[in-house]
Enzyme design. Structure first.
Site, PDB file in Angstrom:
ATOM      1  N   ASN A  53       0.836  -1.202   0.000  1.00  0.00           N
ATOM      2  CA  ASN A  53       0.000   0.000   0.000  1.00  0.00           C
ATOM      3  C   ASN A  53       0.868   1.247   0.000  1.00  0.00           C
ATOM      4  O   ASN A  53       0.650   2.194  -0.773  1.00  0.00           O
ATOM      5  CB  ASN A  53      -0.902   0.031   1.237  1.00  0.00           C
ATOM      6  CG  ASN A  53      -2.041  -0.959   1.182  1.00  0.00           C
ATOM      7  OD1 ASN A  53      -2.390  -1.472   0.127  1.00  0.00           O
ATOM      8  ND2 ASN A  53      -2.625  -1.246   2.336  1.00  0.00           N
ATOM      9  N   THR A  54       1.855   1.263   0.893  1.00  0.00           N
ATOM     10  CA  THR A  54       2.723   2.433   0.994  1.00  0.00           C
ATOM     11  C   THR A  54       3.509   2.654  -0.286  1.00  0.00           C
ATOM     12  O   THR A  54       3.642   3.797  -0.752  1.00  0.00           O
ATOM     13  CB  THR A  54       3.675   2.274   2.198  1.00  0.00           C
ATOM     14  OG1 THR A  54       2.900   2.282   3.404  1.00  0.00           O
ATOM     15  CG2 THR A  54       4.683   3.410   2.263  1.00  0.00           C
TER      16      THR A  54
ATOM     17  N   GLY B  31      -3.135   4.716   7.526  1.00  0.00           N
ATOM     18  CA  GLY B  31      -1.791   4.761   8.100  1.00  0.00           C
ATOM     19  C   GLY B  31      -0.714   4.519   7.063  1.00  0.00           C
ATOM     20  O   GLY B  31       0.335   5.179   7.069  1.00  0.00           O
ATOM     21  N   ASP B  32      -0.962   3.584   6.146  1.00  0.00           N
ATOM     22  CA  ASP B  32      -0.002   3.304   5.074  1.00  0.00           C
ATOM     23  C   ASP B  32       0.164   4.527   4.167  1.00  0.00           C
ATOM     24  O   ASP B  32       1.271   4.838   3.722  1.00  0.00           O
ATOM     25  CB  ASP B  32      -0.466   2.113   4.238  1.00  0.00           C
ATOM     26  CG  ASP B  32      -0.658   0.854   5.075  1.00  0.00           C
ATOM     27  OD1 ASP B  32       0.051   0.694   6.082  1.00  0.00           O
ATOM     28  OD2 ASP B  32      -1.536   0.045   4.711  1.00  0.00           O
ATOM     29  N   ALA B  33      -0.942   5.208   3.905  1.00  0.00           N
ATOM     30  CA  ALA B  33      -0.892   6.399   3.059  1.00  0.00           C
ATOM     31  C   ALA B  33      -0.158   7.537   3.759  1.00  0.00           C
ATOM     32  O   ALA B  33       0.574   8.304   3.119  1.00  0.00           O
ATOM     33  CB  ALA B  33      -2.302   6.836   2.672  1.00  0.00           C
TER      34      ALA B  33
END
EC number: 2.7.1.20
Length: 345
Positions: free
Chosen positions: A68-69, A299-301
């Site tokens: 995702n990140t 949170g990943d973003a």
């Protein structure tokens, strides 16, 4: 004036195909799930993946925290494809193809180890209103081996990267890989970052986390993960800022010329950063609740937004601003998805 290219970032983690769907409370109760939680699947959860795919309007999206990140990072950088690389283990099935094709279309270079004997890992993302419960069935993702670093040019990718990133979910898979990669970054005076990722990780994977932390220049997490770390390590602290200071002060390997920074988000509340014995708080501009579609990957973003500015050599303040912006954009969409063009300025 020529604008320098951003630094290259390599991520190690568990590539999972997200099966994302809106469900009801009865579904959560059926599988003993809690809203806004992340767990690993056990035997009772196995039927839920087929149920989501068959009985709900499920979306299939490349997922896993690190992936995702990397995808959001590449989108934010909007530069030459391949500034970000994702390393992990997948199967050789259709799910692996769907995931790889979508990630590569986003510009992320996928350097997967492929396991012909195990299906690609999946993550059930069960959405109830503005909340989500995630259940990861690691499958092939659980089979990553350190030996992959010495094949397929993977170590060349590690050496060419300027920033290394792992989520602590990878602590459950291959601590030897983490140690080897982290030591390379420390010995090369390059930036290495880790995310605490979920409360169960500092609780139940305390030793591999303790082994990795000395190599970390930036540690990310949220308030619940901070509390879990404090409890697991007997810190006796409840204040997020004080926990961040304690982690920042842990012994550190390597000589990147910077002291460790710890970054803890708190949802709509202020983001807390500890560095050099000081705590700085950054307010979050609250979204109207009507704009929130799905908090999955927020949170990943945030990490992607933060690291995108680190990769450009920008300030901590600008990194936080982009992190908040990216997190707030992602939660306006279902799953870890985003519009074609990045409009962050």
């Amino acid at each position: 004036m020529t604008v320098p290219m951003p630094k290259k970032i390599i991520g190690f983690g568990n590539p999972l195909l997200d099966i994302s769907a809106n469900v009801d409370q009865a579904f959560l109760e059926k599988y003993d799930l809690e809203a806004d939680n992340a767990i690993l699947a056990d035997e009772k959860h196995v039927p839920m993946y087929e149920e989501l795919a068959k009985n709900y309007k499920a979306a299939f999206i490349p997922g896993g925290a690190t992936q995702n990140t990397m995808r959001v990072l590449q989108w934010l950088l909007q530069k030459t494809p391949g500034l970000t690389t994702m390393v992990g283990c997948v199967g050789t099935d259709e799910y692996a193809k769907i995931m790889s094709d979508q990630a590569e279309a986003d510009g992320v270079h996928t350097a997967y180890l492929r396991d012909a004997d195990t299906p690609t890992g999946t993550c059930a993302v069960c959405i109830t209103g503005q909340h989500r419960s995630m259940v990861a069935n690691l499958a092939a993702a659980n089979n990553y081996k350190e030996s992959h670093l010495d094949s397929e040019g993977i170590w060349d990718l590690v050496k060419s990267a300027d920033i290394g990133y792992i989520s602590s979910f990878f602590l459950t898979v291959s601590p030897p890989t983490i140690q080897r990669v982290a030591k390379h970054f420390a010995e090369s005076n390059k930036l290495f970052c880790m995310n605490l990722s979920a409360p169960f990780l500092p609780q139940f994977f305390k030793e591999p986390m303790a082994a990795a932390l000395p190599y970390c220049d930036i540690v990310f997490g949220n308030e619940s993960e901070a509390a879990a770390y404090s409890e697991a390590n007997g810190l006796g602290l409840t204040d997020v800022g004080k926990i961040a200071l304690a982690i920042a002060a842990l012994p550190k390997e390597g000589d990147t010329g910077v002291s460790r920074m710890v970054v803890f988000t708190q949802g709509p509340d202020c983001t807390v950063i500890a560095k050099d014995g000081n705590v700085t708080k950054y307010d979050v501009n609250r979204l109207d609740e009507s704009e929130i579609v799905d908090t999955n990957a927020a949170g990943d973003a945030f990490v992607a937004g933060f690291l995108s500015q680190v990769a450009k050599g920008n300030s901590v303040e600008e990194s936080v601003r982009c992190g908040h912006w990216a997190a707030q954009l992602i939660i306006k969409y279902s799953g870890c998805t985003f519009p074609p063009t990045c409009e962050f300025k």
